[in-house]
Design a protein around this motif. Structure first.
Motif, PDB file in Angstrom:
ATOM      1  N   ASP A 176       0.865  -1.244  -0.030  1.00  0.00           N
ATOM      2  CA  ASP A 176       0.044   0.130  -0.021  1.00  0.00           C
ATOM      3  C   ASP A 176       0.800   1.375  -0.077  1.00  0.00           C
ATOM      4  O   ASP A 176       0.359   2.330   0.309  1.00  0.00           O
ATOM      5  CB  ASP A 176      -0.905   0.180   1.198  1.00  0.00           C
ATOM      6  N   GLY A 177       2.111   1.319  -0.152  1.00  0.00           N
ATOM      7  CA  GLY A 177       2.977   2.406  -0.160  1.00  0.00           C
ATOM      8  C   GLY A 177       4.261   2.003   0.458  1.00  0.00           C
ATOM      9  O   GLY A 177       5.543   2.734  -0.055  1.00  0.00           O
ATOM     10  N   GLY A 178       4.515   1.510   1.334  1.00  0.00           N
ATOM     11  CA  GLY A 178       5.544   0.913   1.968  1.00  0.00           C
ATOM     12  C   GLY A 178       6.866   0.339   1.402  1.00  0.00           C
ATOM     13  O   GLY A 178       7.841   0.456   1.211  1.00  0.00           O
ATOM     14  N   GLY A 179       6.105  -0.647   0.669  1.00  0.00           N
ATOM     15  CA  GLY A 179       7.113  -1.485  -0.217  1.00  0.00           C
ATOM     16  C   GLY A 179       7.918  -2.461   0.360  1.00  0.00           C
ATOM     17  O   GLY A 179       8.801  -3.062  -0.346  1.00  0.00           O
ATOM     18  N   SER A 180       7.951  -2.493   1.657  1.00  0.00           N
ATOM     19  CA  SER A 180       8.998  -3.301   2.290  1.00  0.00           C
ATOM     20  C   SER A 180       8.328  -4.254   3.550  1.00  0.00           C
ATOM     21  O   SER A 180       9.104  -4.962   4.008  1.00  0.00           O
ATOM     22  CB  SER A 180       9.993  -2.472   3.161  1.00  0.00           C
ATOM     23  N   GLY A 181       7.235  -4.238   3.470  1.00  0.00           N
ATOM     24  CA  GLY A 181       6.619  -4.819   4.569  1.00  0.00           C
ATOM     25  C   GLY A 181       6.649  -4.307   6.026  1.00  0.00           C
ATOM     26  O   GLY A 181       6.310  -5.014   6.871  1.00  0.00           O
ATOM     27  N   GLN A 182       7.414  -3.277   6.152  1.00  0.00           N
ATOM     28  CA  GLN A 182       7.415  -2.560   7.253  1.00  0.00           C
ATOM     29  C   GLN A 182       6.506  -1.532   7.841  1.00  0.00           C
ATOM     30  O   GLN A 182       6.072  -1.011   6.623  1.00  0.00           O
ATOM     31  CB  GLN A 182       8.791  -2.013   7.479  1.00  0.00           C
ATOM     32  N   PRO A 183       6.148  -1.274   9.018  1.00  0.00           N
ATOM     33  CA  PRO A 183       5.305  -0.114   9.374  1.00  0.00           C
ATOM     34  C   PRO A 183       5.705   0.887   9.299  1.00  0.00           C
ATOM     35  O   PRO A 183       6.984   1.319   8.918  1.00  0.00           O
ATOM     36  CB  PRO A 183       4.906  -0.831  10.811  1.00  0.00           C
ATOM     37  N   PRO A 184       4.939   2.072   8.975  1.00  0.00           N
ATOM     38  CA  PRO A 184       5.514   3.529   8.593  1.00  0.00           C
ATOM     39  C   PRO A 184       5.942   4.266   9.704  1.00  0.00           C
ATOM     40  O   PRO A 184       6.756   5.109   9.626  1.00  0.00           O
ATOM     41  CB  PRO A 184       4.108   3.971   8.139  1.00  0.00           C
ATOM     42  N   GLY A 185       5.688   3.760  10.954  1.00  0.00           N
ATOM     43  CA  GLY A 185       6.514   4.389  12.048  1.00  0.00           C
ATOM     44  C   GLY A 185       7.967   4.315  12.168  1.00  0.00           C
ATOM     45  O   GLY A 185       8.324   3.366  11.998  1.00  0.00           O
ATOM     46  N   ALA A 186       8.636   5.515  12.409  1.00  0.00           N
ATOM     47  CA  ALA A 186       9.983   5.548  12.320  1.00  0.00           C
ATOM     48  C   ALA A 186      10.505   5.582  13.835  1.00  0.00           C
ATOM     49  O   ALA A 186      11.837   5.555  13.887  1.00  0.00           O
ATOM     50  CB  ALA A 186      10.422   6.429  11.315  1.00  0.00           C
ATOM     51  N   LEU A 187       9.837   5.832  14.762  1.00  0.00           N
ATOM     52  CA  LEU A 187      10.368   6.240  16.093  1.00  0.00           C
ATOM     53  C   LEU A 187      10.986   5.052  16.608  1.00  0.00           C
ATOM     54  O   LEU A 187      10.817   3.859  16.294  1.00  0.00           O
ATOM     55  CB  LEU A 187       9.262   6.639  17.164  1.00  0.00           C
ATOM     56  N   PRO A 188      12.188   5.116  17.353  1.00  0.00           N
ATOM     57  CA  PRO A 188      12.960   4.071  18.063  1.00  0.00           C
ATOM     58  C   PRO A 188      11.939   3.589  19.177  1.00  0.00           C
ATOM     59  O   PRO A 188      11.126   4.101  19.757  1.00  0.00           O
ATOM     60  CB  PRO A 188      14.064   4.760  18.602  1.00  0.00           C
ATOM     61  N   ALA A 189      12.509   2.240  19.538  1.00  0.00           N
ATOM     62  CA  ALA A 189      11.806   1.676  20.708  1.00  0.00           C
ATOM     63  C   ALA A 189      12.040   2.347  22.002  1.00  0.00           C
ATOM     64  O   ALA A 189      13.288   2.651  22.228  1.00  0.00           O
ATOM     65  CB  ALA A 189      12.177   0.131  20.947  1.00  0.00           C
ATOM     66  N   PRO A 190      11.119   2.474  22.761  1.00  0.00           N
ATOM     67  CA  PRO A 190      11.240   3.186  24.095  1.00  0.00           C
ATOM     68  C   PRO A 190      12.303   2.209  25.049  1.00  0.00           C
ATOM     69  O   PRO A 190      12.234   0.872  24.941  1.00  0.00           O
ATOM     70  CB  PRO A 190       9.975   3.135  24.975  1.00  0.00           C
ATOM     71  N   THR A 191      13.173   2.838  25.807  1.00  0.00           N
ATOM     72  CA  THR A 191      14.282   2.105  26.624  1.00  0.00           C
ATOM     73  C   THR A 191      13.940   2.327  28.229  1.00  0.00           C
ATOM     74  O   THR A 191      12.934   3.034  28.520  1.00  0.00           O
ATOM     75  CB  THR A 191      15.471   2.721  26.546  1.00  0.00           C
ATOM     76  N   GLY A 192      14.415   1.467  29.011  1.00  0.00           N
ATOM     77  CA  GLY A 192      14.097   1.618  30.398  1.00  0.00           C
ATOM     78  C   GLY A 192      12.764   1.092  30.967  1.00  0.00           C
ATOM     79  O   GLY A 192      12.401   1.674  31.887  1.00  0.00           O
ATOM     80  N   LEU A 193      12.116   0.167  30.087  1.00  0.00           N
ATOM     81  CA  LEU A 193      10.769  -0.160  30.737  1.00  0.00           C
ATOM     82  C   LEU A 193      11.172  -0.833  32.023  1.00  0.00           C
ATOM     83  O   LEU A 193      11.770  -2.038  32.090  1.00  0.00           O
ATOM     84  CB  LEU A 193      10.173  -1.164  29.629  1.00  0.00           C
ATOM     85  N   THR A 194      10.537  -0.604  33.039  1.00  0.00           N
ATOM     86  CA  THR A 194      10.417  -1.202  34.214  1.00  0.00           C
ATOM     87  C   THR A 194       9.034  -1.155  35.007  1.00  0.00           C
ATOM     88  O   THR A 194       8.183  -0.571  34.844  1.00  0.00           O
ATOM     89  CB  THR A 194      11.481  -0.198  35.186  1.00  0.00           C
ATOM     90  N   VAL A 195       9.087  -2.229  35.710  1.00  0.00           N
ATOM     91  CA  VAL A 195       7.988  -2.690  36.563  1.00  0.00           C
ATOM     92  C   VAL A 195       8.067  -1.912  37.948  1.00  0.00           C
ATOM     93  O   VAL A 195       9.062  -1.968  38.556  1.00  0.00           O
ATOM     94  CB  VAL A 195       7.780  -4.119  37.015  1.00  0.00           C
ATOM     95  N   GLY A 196       7.456  -0.681  38.286  1.00  0.00           N
ATOM     96  CA  GLY A 196       7.412  -0.195  39.454  1.00  0.00           C
ATOM     97  C   GLY A 196       6.865  -0.578  40.449  1.00  0.00           C
ATOM     98  O   GLY A 196       7.288  -0.434  41.920  1.00  0.00           O
ATOM     99  N   GLY A 197       5.831  -1.416  40.556  1.00  0.00           N
ATOM    100  CA  GLY A 197       5.223  -2.004  41.686  1.00  0.00           C
ATOM    101  C   GLY A 197       4.022  -2.947  41.303  1.00  0.00           C
ATOM    102  O   GLY A 197       3.532  -2.840  40.196  1.00  0.00           O
ATOM    103  N   THR A 198       3.445  -3.801  41.906  1.00  0.00           N
ATOM    104  CA  THR A 198       2.462  -4.480  41.764  1.00  0.00           C
ATOM    105  C   THR A 198       1.577  -4.905  43.081  1.00  0.00           C
ATOM    106  O   THR A 198       1.929  -4.380  44.114  1.00  0.00           O
ATOM    107  CB  THR A 198       2.902  -6.168  41.474  1.00  0.00           C
TER     108      THR A 198
END
Length: 496
Positions: A341-363
């Motif tokens: 549909d326009g991307g031509g590579s099978g990749q999603p359009p978003g270009a932002l990098p993955a968030p880092t430092g994902l942490t569980v603060g509590g449960t």
């Protein structure tokens, strides 16, 4: 079922030991057989715009080539190869599948191979015969020669060639992806079977009704063995399956997922899950860069066939018929998965990098609190629990609520740009809520197995951990399982 053991005439090319029993397979099993009428196709197919192409190579598989090129097809356009089901034809698939609509809209060429009763009694592609479904042989080589001819004829982009198929055509599609990963950038296996699942009649029955219980590594090794030595580039694979399919058991979709995620080296933990129209659940498995490598589309209640959705809407396509089932336009979603549909590579359009430092603060007994580092230019963030989207926030923290006590979950986060396009998915973290670990789940045996609460062996289902017998591996038997500790389940039909 017809005359199960009656022989049939074959061309000199096909007078092999499998000749007589192919009719047995195709007639008795429905051969993955789609029972539409066979269309006689001459130099110009009955569907307007579909044209026969002759002289496309040595054609060892004795196939016919049909093609459709929309007006204004540019240089370096993609190619989609579409394989029909048993008793069907190129023009039948062209007329019903919806692919011509998107060839016109997205500007790519269509190639539709066609087999006949001269090759197989029910005009099926011989997906179960290694003489026709391996690299450099028979029908597989004929299809490869069609691709080469189309590339030369239309000036197509050799890096954007894709293949799809229905039923027996899907079985051949899986084998083509394994045999020619250097040719195909992506594939779509619609109501089909794992690559190299069957090389005999007996194995074909097993694959259709109760596929072998191989590990992901064993399935993946079949692909690696079929591919050229040293292959490192693999096609992106879409898998479509109805949960009420009694011709090709839904378990085949799980085995296909295991096979291609192993080939990609991404594991079997979903990156995300979302609901689509037509009672369809999409589960995706990302590559190392955060782009979908394998996508599984499970259509609740759909029987054996190709998913179409007649209408003029942007996401609609196709026409109904025998084994063309009105649920969702699979061609539209497959085209988008491949990036046509326009991307031509099978990749999603978003270009932002993955968030880092994902942490569980509590449960707590029912909540999990998360936090992560901000991503530049992110407008918001999407949170996934066990691969399913559970929330969106503009901040860098989120509390997931309403969870079962003592339950364990895996979380990831993706940043969204101002247009709402999701970027790469973060690394995962695992959190367990406090309280009792005894949780109950009621589902059919297929769903329990897909969720990891059970496993199947020899067509039977057993509870994970306890090993308690649960009956046949299918969608018709329902049990309640109690999780008494992580990874340990017991049958609790009498009460939980």
């Amino acid at each position: 079922m017809g005359q199960l053991y009656s022989p049939f005439r074959r061309t000199p090319r096909d007078r092999r030991t499998l000749g007589g029993i192919r009719r047995w397979l195709t007639a008795a099993a429905g051969a993955l057989a789609l029972t539409g009428s066979l269309v006689a196709v001459g130099p110009q197919a009955s569907a307007a715009g579909l044209t026969q192409v002759t002289g496309f190579g040595s054609n060892p598989g004795n196939l016919s080539m049909y093609a459709y090129a929309p007006d204004g097809l540019p240089e370096d356009a993609p190619i989609v190869v579409a394989l029909h089901g048993c008793t069907q034809s190129a023009s039948d698939y062209y007329a019903h599948s919806g692919w011509p609509k998107f060839a016109d809209q997205y500007k790519f060429a269509l190639v539709l191979p066609q087999t006949t009763s001269a090759n197989n009694a029910n005009s099926c592609f011989n997906w179960f015969d290694s003489a026709d479904s391996t690299r450099g042989k028979g029908e597989a080589l004929s299809i490869k020669q069609m691709v080469d001819t189309a590339v030369a004829r239309y000036g197509s982009d050799t890096g954007r060639v894709y293949i799809t198929g229905l039923s027996a055509g899907a079985g051949m599609t899986a084998n083509m992806l394994a045999a020619y990963p250097d040719v195909f950038a992506g594939g779509s296996i619609d109501s089909g079977l794992p690559a190299s699942c069957a090389t005999s009649v007996t194995a074909a029955y097993t694959c259709m009704y109760s596929p072998p219980d191989k590990t992901p590594a064993q399935w993946g090794e079949l692909v690696r063995a079929a591919a050229p030595s040293g292959t490192t580039r693999w096609p992106r694979v879409a898998i479509w399956q109805g949960t009420s399919d009694t011709t090709v058991a839904p378990a085949n979709a799980t085995e296909l997922r295991d096979q291609w995620t192993n080939v990609w080296g991404v594991g079997q933990t979903p990156s995300r899950t979302e609901n689509l129209p037509g009672n369809t659940t999409l589960t995706q498995y990302d590559d190392a860069s955060g782009h979908p490598a394998v996508s599984v589309y499970s259509i609740s209640g759909m029987a054996h066939g190709l998913a179409v959705d007649p209408g003029s809407g942007a996401e609609q396509c196709g026409t109904t018929g025998t084994y063309y089932l009105d649920t969702i336009c699979s061609s539209y979603h497959t085209a988008r998965f491949w990036g046509l549909d326009g991307g031509g590579s099978g990749q999603p359009p978003g270009a932002l990098p993955a968030p880092t430092g994902l942490t569980v603060g509590g449960t707590t007994d029912t909540t999990v609190s998360l936090s992560w580092n901000a991503v530049a230019d992110a407008a918001s963030y999407t949170i996934y629990r066990d691969g399913t989207k559970v929330g969106t926030t503009e901040s860098t923290s989120y509390t997931d609520t309403g969870l079962a006590t003592g339950s364990t979950h895996t979380y990831t986060v993706a940043a969204l740009d101002s247009a709402g396009a999701a970027g790469a998915v973060s690394s995962s973290v695992t959190a367990t809520t406090t309280g009792s670990t005894q949780t109950c789940f009621t589902a059919n045996n297929y769903q329990h197995t897909a969720a990891g609460r059970a496993y199947q062996s020899g067509g039977q289902t057993y509870a994970t951990g306890s090993g308690q017998a649960m009956g046949l591996y299918n969608t018709f038997i329902t049990h309640t399982l109690k999780q008494t500790s992580p990874g340990y389940y017991v049958v609790a039909d009498a009460g939980c």
